[in-house]
Design an enzyme around this catalytic site. Sequence first.
Site, PDB file in Angstrom:
ATOM      1  N   CYS A 191      21.898  -1.446 -36.228  1.00  0.00           N
ATOM      2  CA  CYS A 191      20.544  -2.026 -36.294  1.00  0.00           C
ATOM      3  C   CYS A 191      19.684  -1.392 -37.390  1.00  0.00           C
ATOM      4  O   CYS A 191      18.624  -1.916 -37.715  1.00  0.00           O
ATOM      5  CB  CYS A 191      19.846  -1.901 -34.948  1.00  0.00           C
ATOM      6  SG  CYS A 191      20.789  -2.637 -33.622  1.00  0.00           S
ATOM      7  N   HIS A 247      12.258  -2.504 -36.187  1.00  0.00           N
ATOM      8  CA  HIS A 247      13.387  -3.219 -35.588  1.00  0.00           C
ATOM      9  C   HIS A 247      12.979  -3.680 -34.187  1.00  0.00           C
ATOM     10  O   HIS A 247      12.422  -2.899 -33.403  1.00  0.00           O
ATOM     11  CB  HIS A 247      14.597  -2.286 -35.527  1.00  0.00           C
ATOM     12  CG  HIS A 247      15.689  -2.796 -34.651  1.00  0.00           C
ATOM     13  ND1 HIS A 247      16.148  -4.104 -34.734  1.00  0.00           N
ATOM     14  CD2 HIS A 247      16.414  -2.198 -33.663  1.00  0.00           C
ATOM     15  CE1 HIS A 247      17.098  -4.268 -33.833  1.00  0.00           C
ATOM     16  NE2 HIS A 247      17.278  -3.141 -33.168  1.00  0.00           N
ATOM     17  N   ASN A 290      16.891  -9.142 -29.555  1.00  0.00           N
ATOM     18  CA  ASN A 290      17.304  -8.135 -30.535  1.00  0.00           C
ATOM     19  C   ASN A 290      18.397  -8.743 -31.426  1.00  0.00           C
ATOM     20  O   ASN A 290      19.494  -9.021 -30.951  1.00  0.00           O
ATOM     21  CB  ASN A 290      17.831  -6.914 -29.761  1.00  0.00           C
ATOM     22  CG  ASN A 290      18.362  -5.816 -30.675  1.00  0.00           C
ATOM     23  OD1 ASN A 290      18.577  -6.026 -31.876  1.00  0.00           O
ATOM     24  ND2 ASN A 290      18.602  -4.651 -30.109  1.00  0.00           N
TER      25      ASN A 290
END
Length: 325
Positions: free
Chosen positions: A111, A251, A281
Site C-alpha cells: 500500500c 492512503h 482500501n
Amino acid sequence: MTGIIKGTGACVPRNTLDNRELEKLVETSDKWIQERTGIQRRHIAAKDTAASMAAKAAKEALAQAKLKPEQMDMILVSTMSSEEVMPSMACRVQDEIGAFRAVCLDLNAACSGFIMAYATACAYIEAGLFQNILVIGSECLSNVTDWSDRGTCILFGDGAGAVVVTAAHGRGTIPVLGSDGTKGEALTLKNRKNQTPFSGPLTKEDLSPCYIRMDGQTVFKFAARKVPEAIEEVLLKNKLRKGDIKYYVLHQANKRIVEAVAKRIGEPAYKFPMNIQEYGNTSSASIPILLWEMQKQNMLHPGDNLVLAGFGGGLTWGAVIITWR
Ligand code: UT7
C-alpha cells in the site's frame, strides 16, 4: 530540475458491492463496517483487470496533461495484485496506450507503493535521466481476497489511479521512505508453490489458493504511530510548517487511522480528505484516486503544498511533499 504532477487519471469498476451485500457473505453488519472502517461500499471488477484499469487511468492522466503516449520516457506501475508476473503490468500499459519510447517496470511496496513509485520517478527526473514519467497504482484486490474472511473481505476494493510526472524548473523535495521486514508477517499475500522435480510432494496447504492475510490490530497500531512520525519528519526535512500544508492525502485504509493521524499531529480533520466510504482500501491505487477526485472537485490550486503518505505490507511507509502547479 524537479518532478511536478501535470495530469491525473483514474479508473474504478462500475460494479459496486455495499456492506448490506457483504452481510450475505460473512457474519458482519453494515453498522460494524461503517463504525470500524468508514467504508460503505467498494467497486469490484467484473470484466476489468488491474492492467486494463491501469491503462484507462493512464490515458486520462495523459489527456489531462496534454501529452502524447510517445512522449513518455518511463512507465512505473505500483501493484501487488497483477494478473501476471511477466510481462510487467507497465509493459501491458505501454502496449495498450502506445507509449513505445517508455522504459517499463513494476514496483511492489504494497500500500506504500504509489509513494515509493512517485519518489522513484522524481529521483529519475532530478538525476536528469527522464523528462516525462507515468506513475500508476493499480490493484485488483478482489482477486486476492478471501471472501470468507470477515477480517479482510470487508476492507478491500479494486481500482487504478495515475499521474503524469514532468520535469520542471525548481528544487525537489526530500521524501521520507522506510521499511521494516521484521514485521512482514503482519500483512501477507503468499504465492502458490509449484511442483518441481526437487520439491518433494506438495502439502494440501501448498496447493490451496493464496489470499491476503492480515493481523489488523498490529497494522492499525503501526500505521497510527508511523504515519504521524513520517509526516513530522518530511516537514522537518523540507523546512515546512504545518501551516504551509493545504491537505494531507493519506492512503485510504481505515477512516479511524486517518482520524488518529490527524489527532496525533494536531491538524484539523478538514485537511484530511477521504473517499474510503466509496472505494474501500484500494492499496497502492488509493492515493492517486483521491488526488484525481480532489482535482475534479477543484480542491487543488497552484502553489498548494500537499503531504502524500502511505503505509502497508512489508511493513513499509512513506511520505512526500508535492507543490501543485
Ligand atoms: O492497507 C494497509 C493495511 N491494512 C490496514 O491498514 C488495516 C488496519 N486494521 C484495521 O483497519 C482494523 O484492525 C480492522 C478494521 C481490520 C479491524 O478493526 P478492529 O477494531 O481492529 O477490530 P478487531 O480485529 O479488534 O476485532 C474486534 C471484534 C472481534 O470480535 P471479539 O473478539 O471482540 O468478539 C472480531 O472477531 O470484531 C470482530 N470482527 C468483526 N465483526 C463484524 C472482526 N471483523 C469483523 C467484521 N464484522 N467484519
